[in-house]
Motif scaffolding. Structure first.
Motif, PDB file in Angstrom:
ATOM      1  N   MET A   1      10.155  16.496  45.848  1.00  0.00           N
ATOM      2  CA  MET A   1       9.837  16.895  47.274  1.00  0.00           C
ATOM      3  C   MET A   1      10.527  15.977  48.475  1.00  0.00           C
ATOM      4  SD  MET A   1       6.103  16.369  49.226  1.00  0.00           S
ATOM      5  CE  MET A   1       6.426  15.024  50.602  1.00  0.00           C
TER       6      MET A   1
ATOM      7  N   VAL B   1      13.748  15.238  48.208  1.00  0.00           N
ATOM      8  CA  VAL B   1      14.872  15.921  48.492  1.00  0.00           C
ATOM      9  C   VAL B   1      14.763  17.241  49.069  1.00  0.00           C
ATOM     10  CG1 VAL B   1      17.040  17.022  47.064  1.00  0.00           C
ATOM     11  CG2 VAL B   1      16.031  14.798  46.399  1.00  0.00           C
ATOM     12  N   ILE B   2      13.758  17.989  48.795  1.00  0.00           N
ATOM     13  CA  ILE B   2      13.487  19.211  49.284  1.00  0.00           C
ATOM     14  C   ILE B   2      13.067  19.399  50.761  1.00  0.00           C
ATOM     15  CG2 ILE B   2      12.224  21.357  49.031  1.00  0.00           C
ATOM     16  CD1 ILE B   2      12.226  20.729  45.956  1.00  0.00           C
ATOM     17  N   ALA B   3      12.375  18.319  50.994  1.00  0.00           N
ATOM     18  CA  ALA B   3      11.993  18.165  52.323  1.00  0.00           C
ATOM     19  C   ALA B   3      12.791  17.668  53.400  1.00  0.00           C
ATOM     20  CB  ALA B   3      10.907  17.027  52.454  1.00  0.00           C
TER      21      ALA B   3
ATOM     22  N   PHE C   1      15.255  14.947  52.952  1.00  0.00           N
ATOM     23  CA  PHE C   1      15.806  13.497  52.899  1.00  0.00           C
ATOM     24  C   PHE C   1      17.087  13.216  52.028  1.00  0.00           C
ATOM     25  CE2 PHE C   1      11.076  12.480  53.196  1.00  0.00           C
ATOM     26  CZ  PHE C   1      11.152  11.403  54.114  1.00  0.00           C
ATOM     27  N   GLU C   2      17.480  14.468  51.235  1.00  0.00           N
ATOM     28  CA  GLU C   2      18.664  14.741  50.641  1.00  0.00           C
ATOM     29  C   GLU C   2      18.599  13.821  49.320  1.00  0.00           C
ATOM     30  OE1 GLU C   2      21.823  14.971  53.243  1.00  0.00           O
ATOM     31  OE2 GLU C   2      20.935  16.519  54.440  1.00  0.00           O
TER      32      GLU C   2
ATOM     33  N   TRP D   1      20.313  22.780  55.517  1.00  0.00           N
ATOM     34  CA  TRP D   1      19.194  24.081  55.744  1.00  0.00           C
ATOM     35  C   TRP D   1      19.733  24.821  56.927  1.00  0.00           C
ATOM     36  CZ3 TRP D   1      18.465  19.253  53.525  1.00  0.00           C
ATOM     37  CH2 TRP D   1      17.378  19.280  52.260  1.00  0.00           C
TER      38      TRP D   1
ATOM     39  N   ARG E   1      20.392  15.977  57.067  1.00  0.00           N
ATOM     40  CA  ARG E   1      19.666  14.822  57.496  1.00  0.00           C
ATOM     41  C   ARG E   1      20.233  14.160  58.893  1.00  0.00           C
ATOM     42  NH1 ARG E   1      19.633  10.569  52.931  1.00  0.00           N
ATOM     43  NH2 ARG E   1      21.112   9.438  54.034  1.00  0.00           N
TER      44      ARG E   1
ATOM     45  N   ARG F   1       3.582  19.535  53.236  1.00  0.00           N
ATOM     46  CA  ARG F   1       4.395  18.188  53.845  1.00  0.00           C
ATOM     47  C   ARG F   1       5.979  18.498  53.749  1.00  0.00           C
ATOM     48  NH1 ARG F   1       4.191  14.336  57.385  1.00  0.00           N
ATOM     49  NH2 ARG F   1       3.518  12.328  56.746  1.00  0.00           N
ATOM     50  N   PHE F   2       6.177  19.204  52.665  1.00  0.00           N
ATOM     51  CA  PHE F   2       7.917  19.477  52.612  1.00  0.00           C
ATOM     52  C   PHE F   2       8.206  20.076  53.505  1.00  0.00           C
ATOM     53  CE2 PHE F   2       8.346  23.488  50.865  1.00  0.00           C
ATOM     54  CZ  PHE F   2       7.019  23.770  50.452  1.00  0.00           C
ATOM     55  N   LEU F   3       7.433  20.842  54.322  1.00  0.00           N
ATOM     56  CA  LEU F   3       8.136  21.670  55.198  1.00  0.00           C
ATOM     57  C   LEU F   3       7.841  21.017  56.616  1.00  0.00           C
ATOM     58  CD1 LEU F   3       6.928  25.467  54.536  1.00  0.00           C
ATOM     59  CD2 LEU F   3       9.234  24.404  54.446  1.00  0.00           C
TER      60      LEU F   3
ATOM     61  N   LEU G   1       8.317  18.060  57.295  1.00  0.00           N
ATOM     62  CA  LEU G   1       9.359  16.975  57.224  1.00  0.00           C
ATOM     63  C   LEU G   1      10.485  17.641  57.730  1.00  0.00           C
ATOM     64  CD1 LEU G   1       8.133  14.801  54.260  1.00  0.00           C
ATOM     65  CD2 LEU G   1       7.962  14.213  56.784  1.00  0.00           C
ATOM     66  N   ARG G   2      10.758  18.824  57.528  1.00  0.00           N
ATOM     67  CA  ARG G   2      11.931  19.749  58.074  1.00  0.00           C
ATOM     68  C   ARG G   2      12.121  19.564  59.745  1.00  0.00           C
ATOM     69  NH1 ARG G   2      12.777  23.843  54.153  1.00  0.00           N
ATOM     70  NH2 ARG G   2      12.606  22.870  52.178  1.00  0.00           N
TER      71      ARG G   2
ATOM     72  N   LEU H   1      10.748  13.830  60.222  1.00  0.00           N
ATOM     73  CA  LEU H   1      11.546  13.196  59.293  1.00  0.00           C
ATOM     74  C   LEU H   1      11.957  11.553  59.678  1.00  0.00           C
ATOM     75  CD1 LEU H   1      13.286  13.222  56.528  1.00  0.00           C
ATOM     76  CD2 LEU H   1      15.145  14.170  58.165  1.00  0.00           C
TER      77      LEU H   1
ATOM     78  N   LEU I   1      12.506   7.758  58.020  1.00  0.00           N
ATOM     79  CA  LEU I   1      13.830   7.121  58.248  1.00  0.00           C
ATOM     80  C   LEU I   1      13.286   5.625  58.780  1.00  0.00           C
ATOM     81  CD1 LEU I   1      16.217   9.863  59.191  1.00  0.00           C
ATOM     82  CD2 LEU I   1      15.838   9.132  57.164  1.00  0.00           C
TER      83      LEU I   1
END
Lengths: 441, 441
Positions: A199, A201-203, A205-206, B28, B46, B126-128, B130-131, B136, B140
């Motif tokens: 998740m 990576v896909i979100a 954070f890479e 992306w 990122r 959540r994974f979207l 954080l885009r 994000l 970090l």
């Protein structure tokens, strides 16, 4: 008046102290012996051992205190550094003031003779067992390895994440999971951060990593299994292939071993004569099919298309050590039937996968590979494994909105320590080991 | 042929790329728009955003692919860096080759407009969520803070330990603990590594730290509680007093905040206008009795001799910010009745203790103090708290065989992030928050 803030490690005094100057030291009484008007104390702190000399004619009060000291009591001393041929390291501290913080009773186990005590009893008295410099060193090595891993990750663009260990569903299926009572809901302890690091990576954070606890309800009683261990997890997006993941694992493990040896070479050589202190320039990579052949040629029966048994792994480690001169070997392209649903298969040979294990002296210390990131293929693989895609809806959704090609691995920290130092039992490499019988301390 | 190994972050290209040279980027699709024979893609990775230009007359194939792109799809592009007044950052990549790894369907939430989505729905996706670069950034910052804390610990002689989260008994008594089914035995999830980190000190590590999960079965539904959080724990032996522990906590928290601001100042100022970006030179330390008086003088009713309520802490934060110009304040000498059994009491005033909380913008982010290391006193304190010493036999034994004076603290990582960035809800600072209602993803 002793101020502990002014305390210096004894190893520093032996190495860099100036004779004639006053210093404060503190630690545990390793040994104590009285000879007329003089008491000799060997003081132990984390850095090493040093002799203190307490003379009646320097401080009567300190001398009276010193005469009554018992081993493992905690003391601090202020005194003048002096050269001494008789003392270890050629120096001693002539004590002017002595403070006792904690008197020790006679010990239930003798840390210096830990080999005479069963491991079970040593673990019952773990805080005394670690008073042996040899046993403490194991954890200094472990901490150094964790630091080196994180440093490697940071230098290579990995972001640390903290994933939840309480999960609503068993990560990868299977029964080897601990159940929790979570208010009025069923929940589990995470067997790995597998789905969550994907998740990350896909979100966006890479590249992510996490060093944290993993839980396995395996009823094994072996020298290499724990029900709770520290997993060094990594996951990286935008890879060309699973070779990139092996390169990362090789980089991490190499930096772990090399950092530990660099920081603690003397202690490692003293206490662990069987330790690995140098890694080869290249770590061989062989497919599991090559491994089958190597094993068969040495008379070890293996099931073609199956995972390697513990015994086969051990034997393969021997062969590789002999043939390649390497304690480490990557075994690649594990059979699909032996790998979890999220593993990417070889495009041309779908019965084999883009996955690997890393063996260290014949023991698996890491496992990883490229993950399937194509939604339709992933969905089919879940079904092919006999799992219900509806139970993986959240996970599957991640692949519908932009998932890069990615892969990763998990490395068992205690196993790396165990194999580097040549420990006979993984429990030695865990501060507070948990197994099906042991829940304490 | 695109090789992802050659990929460079877009922020690097904008800052240091050489116009006229060929580069590979991947990430992306943030936005895409088609204008006749040209497609403009804003690519997000990122590191930031960058414009790609795909021209029919440069690569017809790439152009055809680009015209069909949807936002959030994952792509890689190879092309020539070019100056461009119109593009953000003044540069763009003129694409020669374009690869699509993953096509995104229409999104269920719009990450860039996260404020229009409820937090619950954001966490479901959540994974979207954080885009959004803003979201994000929170993580970090969190990773940077964890790194800075570890670096501080390492520089100050603390050894990292990995303690067990599965425990045989509830650490500090109390009902707020999760139960586990551990084979045929009852077990629990550790509320903190309290007793184990003390063990580390007593075993001879002298100074230890751990950054790991802590579990609290608190049925609270507030903006500042989680059932699982990341605890930054430290414990140090051979202290002169609990001031040494406060100095350590101050050092750690300062390095965390300063490292995050140093690494991400631009992003923090852009996305979190309410963030703390500078700490005062000195952090005030006031006794809780002084705090009672300050609060009473401002009309806040407090129970003398009791812990501070959430509301009192908030108000105290305001007063200290106004009077001392500091978002941080240590409150010391908490009443004995409000502290756990292992807390050392003031020798001259035993109703008060050698303990502290650290408040950050009126919220407790750390708690600590000196621990009682004298066996007899500790035993009496256990009894005085109404606990049974027999349940603490293992723990009590540690004080019979040489325990140095020591103290420590626990710092809530997510709370430090929350208060530094000025987030309205702690769930925003946790990748996968768990509360009494939420177990997924």
């Amino acid at each position: 008046m002793i101020r502990l803030r002014e305390r210096v490690p004894v190893a520093f005094l032996l190495r860099e102290g100036e004779p004639g100057r006053e210093y404060t030291v503190a630690g545990w009484v390793d040994t104590v012996r009285s000879l007329g008007g003089v008491v000799f104390i060997v003081l132990r702190d984390r850095s090493g051992l040093m002799q203190l000399v307490v003379k009646r004619n320097v401080s009567r009060e300190a001398w009276k205190t010193a005469r009554k000291l018992s081993p493992e009591s905690v003391i601090a001393a202020r005194g003048v550094l002096s050269e001494s041929q008789a003392a270890l390291g050629g120096r001693e501290l002539v004590v002017e003031e002595l403070v006792v913080y904690s008197k020790a009773e006679p010990l239930p186990i003798e840390p210096r003779d830990y080999e005479k005590t069963t491991l079970a009893k040593r673990l019952d008295w773990r805080f005394l067992d670690l008073r042996s410099p040899r046993n403490l060193t194991i954890f200094l090595v472990e901490a150094e390895m964790a630091w080196a891993a994180r440093e490697w990750f940071r230098e290579h663009g990995f972001v640390e994440i903290f994933t939840s260990k309480i999960v609503g569903a068993a990560t990868e299926g299977g029964a080897e999971v601990f159940s929790i009572v979570y208010f009025d809901k069923p929940a589990f302890l995470a067997q790995s951060p597998q789905l969550y690091k994907q998740m990350g990576v896909i979100a966006g954070f890479e590249r992510v990593f996490e060093i944290g606890p993993a839980f396995r309800a395996e009823p094994h009683h072996t020298t290499r299994h724990l029900t709770e261990y520290t997993s060094v997890d990594l996951e990286m997006g935008f890879i060309d292939g699973y070779e990139d993941v092996m390169d990362a694992v090789e980089g991490v493990v190499r930096s772990m071993v090399e950092a530990a040896v660099k920081a603690y070479r003397d202690r490692i050589e003293e206490y662990f004569p069987n330790a690995v202190t140098k890694l080869p320039k290249d770590i061989p990579r062989i497919t599991i099919r090559e491994a089958y052949k190597l094993l068969e040629s040495e008379g070890v029966k293996v099931e073609w298309g199956e995972d390697l048994s513990t015994e086969a792994e051990r034997k393969l480690g021997e062969i590789v050590e002999r043939e390649y001169g390497s304690p480490l070997v990557f075994v690649t392209e594990y059979p699909w039937r032996a790998r979890p649903f999220y593993t990417m298969r070889k495009p041309d040979e779908p019965e084999w996968t883009l996955s690997f294990d890393l063996l260290y002296r014949g023991l698996e210390i890491a496992t990883g590979g490229q993950r399937e990131h194509r939604y339709e293929v992933l969905r089919r693989q879940i079904e092919e494994k006999g799992l219900n895609p509806r139970n993986f809806e959240w996970y599957l959704n991640m692949f519908r909105f932009g998932a890069p090609p990615h892969g990763g691995a998990g490395i068992g920290l205690e196993r790396v320590v165990m194999q580097t130092l040549g420990l006979p039992n993984i429990r030695e490499a865990r501060l507070l080991p948990r197994d099906p019988e042991r829940l304490t301390p």
